[in-house]
Design a protein around this motif. Structure first.
Motif, PDB file in Angstrom:
ATOM      1  N   UNK A  60       2.370   5.518 -18.147  1.00 29.81           N
ATOM      2  CA  UNK A  60       2.486   4.132 -17.091  1.00 29.81           C
ATOM      3  C   UNK A  60       0.620   4.283 -16.996  1.00 29.81           C
ATOM      4  N   UNK A  61       0.400   3.230 -18.024  1.00 27.09           N
ATOM      5  CA  UNK A  61      -1.341   3.332 -18.015  1.00 27.09           C
ATOM      6  C   UNK A  61      -1.335   1.707 -17.569  1.00 27.09           C
ATOM      7  N   UNK A  62      -2.611   1.049 -16.913  1.00 28.82           N
ATOM      8  CA  UNK A  62      -3.124  -0.301 -16.874  1.00 28.82           C
ATOM      9  C   UNK A  62      -4.126  -0.401 -18.127  1.00 28.82           C
ATOM     10  N   UNK A 117       0.329  -3.108  -9.790  1.00 25.16           N
ATOM     11  CA  UNK A 117       0.732  -2.913 -10.416  1.00 25.16           C
ATOM     12  C   UNK A 117       1.851  -1.567 -11.100  1.00 25.16           C
ATOM     13  N   UNK A 118       0.594  -1.177 -11.507  1.00 19.69           N
ATOM     14  CA  UNK A 118       1.163   0.332 -12.121  1.00 19.69           C
ATOM     15  C   UNK A 118       1.884   1.312 -11.008  1.00 19.69           C
ATOM     16  N   UNK A 119       0.540   1.102 -10.312  1.00 19.73           N
ATOM     17  CA  UNK A 119       1.052   2.227  -8.657  1.00 19.73           C
ATOM     18  C   UNK A 119       2.530   1.604  -8.367  1.00 19.73           C
ATOM     19  N   UNK A 120       2.643   0.517  -8.583  1.00 17.67           N
ATOM     20  CA  UNK A 120       3.825   0.168  -7.826  1.00 17.67           C
ATOM     21  C   UNK A 120       5.429   0.229  -8.163  1.00 17.67           C
ATOM     22  N   UNK A 121       5.133   0.121  -9.736  1.00 18.70           N
ATOM     23  CA  UNK A 121       6.236   0.280 -10.612  1.00 18.70           C
ATOM     24  C   UNK A 121       6.313   1.772 -10.802  1.00 18.70           C
ATOM     25  N   UNK A 122       5.226   2.203 -11.041  1.00 22.57           N
ATOM     26  CA  UNK A 122       5.370   4.052 -10.941  1.00 22.57           C
ATOM     27  C   UNK A 122       6.625   4.279 -10.639  1.00 22.57           C
ATOM     28  N   UNK A 131      10.984   4.788 -19.356  1.00 20.10           N
ATOM     29  CA  UNK A 131      10.225   3.991 -19.063  1.00 20.10           C
ATOM     30  C   UNK A 131       9.110   3.763 -19.393  1.00 20.10           C
ATOM     31  N   UNK A 132       7.902   2.542 -20.126  1.00 21.56           N
ATOM     32  CA  UNK A 132       6.817   2.871 -20.298  1.00 21.56           C
ATOM     33  C   UNK A 132       6.856   1.777 -19.874  1.00 21.56           C
ATOM     34  N   UNK A 133       5.610   1.534 -19.184  1.00 23.53           N
ATOM     35  CA  UNK A 133       4.927   0.727 -18.042  1.00 23.53           C
ATOM     36  C   UNK A 133       3.573   0.501 -18.884  1.00 23.53           C
ATOM     37  N   UNK A 134       3.498  -0.624 -18.933  1.00 27.35           N
ATOM     38  CA  UNK A 134       2.497  -1.246 -19.441  1.00 27.35           C
ATOM     39  C   UNK A 134       1.255  -2.568 -18.633  1.00 27.35           C
ATOM     40  N   UNK A 135      -0.506  -2.077 -18.189  1.00 30.45           N
ATOM     41  CA  UNK A 135      -0.785  -3.658 -17.499  1.00 30.45           C
ATOM     42  C   UNK A 135      -1.976  -3.706 -18.572  1.00 30.45           C
ATOM     43  N   UNK A 136      -2.367  -4.698 -17.473  1.00 28.95           N
ATOM     44  CA  UNK A 136      -3.858  -4.568 -18.303  1.00 28.95           C
ATOM     45  C   UNK A 136      -4.745  -4.534 -17.235  1.00 28.95           C
ATOM     46  N   UNK A 184       1.197  -1.339   0.325  1.00 28.18           N
ATOM     47  CA  UNK A 184      -0.580   0.061   0.101  1.00 28.18           C
ATOM     48  C   UNK A 184       0.426   1.206   0.213  1.00 28.18           C
ATOM     49  N   UNK A 185       0.154   2.733   0.100  1.00 23.69           N
ATOM     50  CA  UNK A 185       1.153   3.914  -0.257  1.00 23.69           C
ATOM     51  C   UNK A 185       1.743   3.797   1.084  1.00 23.69           C
TER      52      UNK A 185
END
Length: 351
Positions: A223-225, A205-210, A192-197, A167-168
């Protein structure tokens, strides 16, 4: 020639059975009395411990984690051959299929506890964990791949590899960002670009890895799901355009996918066809079987995969034992090894 799939190992996990069970649930008179605690343990008798699992054997997109069940079975079989846990054999009921559906995940959790009366749930491997609050409330020790916040904090729910998406405010695991930074010669000036379902796991995952990649010094350009969770897109062109454009119209130095194999195959293939030459990485495609098919082999050529256990190439005694256990559980057959086998095996370790 470079290896088709490279690994970024998070840790060389020890493969040794914990000799005693974790916190048990008190459920009236349905189990065996503990003389010291004065309690009764659901699913525990004088000579057995009942355990079940929840695994996405099937999914709407065709992705399957069925090998997770075999991995768990292999570990339980060896534990029983060695005398069980404190003299009790493990009665593994197998895994319920939740189909990556929240309603089915909750139904599976309720069935295992209320009908099957299990002591523990291990493995729990899915992109959804709607049954988490119920299992915690019922004090059922539950072990799985810690890719959801439900494994971060509760008393009875454990990720065999710790908490990957806290959690944050929680402590971030920086293995992935730091590994990619090392491959790129540092994070300074790199994007870096982060993409998720578009799923719970993808959003977390996006929140954490961003946050993780930014903390490591990267510029996070995208960074988008954004990819549908229920079906693999037939046309990736829009996603590729957005990923490569980033926030400044410049292609990122690395593209990180927090998705499952069918999506990664489609995305990586489309990126390569668009001429992308940067680094590609994901956390799910460490599977030698994928290299037996031409299309998947080409898509994964050069991809760096984050893993949280020893690679199959390891010659350690622990990995040799894992391979022997899988072969025994498969009736003496040599079967293709997969990451999901290891996640099931490691989840069973903790029981």
């Amino acid at each position: 020639m470079p290896r088709p799939i490279r690994t970024l190992a998070a840790a060389a996990a020890a493969l040794a059975l914990v000799s005693a069970c974790n916190s048990a649930s008190t459920t009236g008179s349905s189990g065996t009395p503990d003389a010291a605690a004065g309690a009764y343990y659901r699913g525990v008798t004088d000579d057995s411990i009942k355990v079940g699992g929840i695994v996405s054997m099937t999914s709407a997109g065709g992705y399957s984690k069925k090998d997770t069940d075999l991995g768990a079975k292999a570990r339980y079989l060896r534990a029983n051959a060695e005398g069980g846990v404190n003299g009790r054999k493990i009665d593994y009921l197998g895994a319920e299929d939740d189909g990556q559906d929240p309603a089915r995940n909750m139904a599976a959790a309720r069935k295992l506890v209320q009908q099957d009366k299990v002591f523990a749930v291990a493995p729990m491997s899915s992109v959804t964990f709607s049954g988490a609050d119920f299992l915690e409330q019922e004090k059922v020790p539950t072990f799985g791949w810690g890719t959801l916040p439900s494994f971060c904090g509760p008393r009875y729910l454990y990720g065999f590899n710790g908490c990957l998406v806290p959690s944050p405010g929680g402590t971030l695991n920086q293995t992935w960002p730091e590994g990619i930074a090392q491959l790129l010669g540092g994070a300074r000036g790199k994007s870096v670009a982060i993409i998720a379902n578009d799923s719970d796991a993808g959003k977390f995952g996006i929140r954490t890895f961003r946050q993780g990649f930014a903390s490591a010094g990267f510029t996070v350009s995208y960074a988008k799901a954004s990819v549908p969770a229920t079906a693999v897109p037939s046309d990736w062109s829009a996603y590729v355009k957005d990923v490569l454009a980033g926030s400044d119209g410049k292609a990122p130095d690395a593209v990180v996918s927090v998705m499952q194999t069918p999506n990664n195959i489609g995305l990586f293939t489309a990126l390569k066809r668009a001429g992308y030459k940067g680094l590609l990485s994901d956390p799910t495609d460490y599977d030698p079987g994928l290299l037996t098919q031409d299309a998947t082999r080409q898509a994964l050529d050069g991809v760096h995969v984050l893993i949280q256990f020893e690679p199959f190439e390891s010659t350690s005694p622990a990995m040799a034992q894992f391979k022997a256990d899988i072969k025994a559980a498969s009736g003496g057959r040599d079967v293709p090894l997969s990451m999901h086998m290891l996640t099931g095996y490691m989840s069973a370790e903790a029981v």
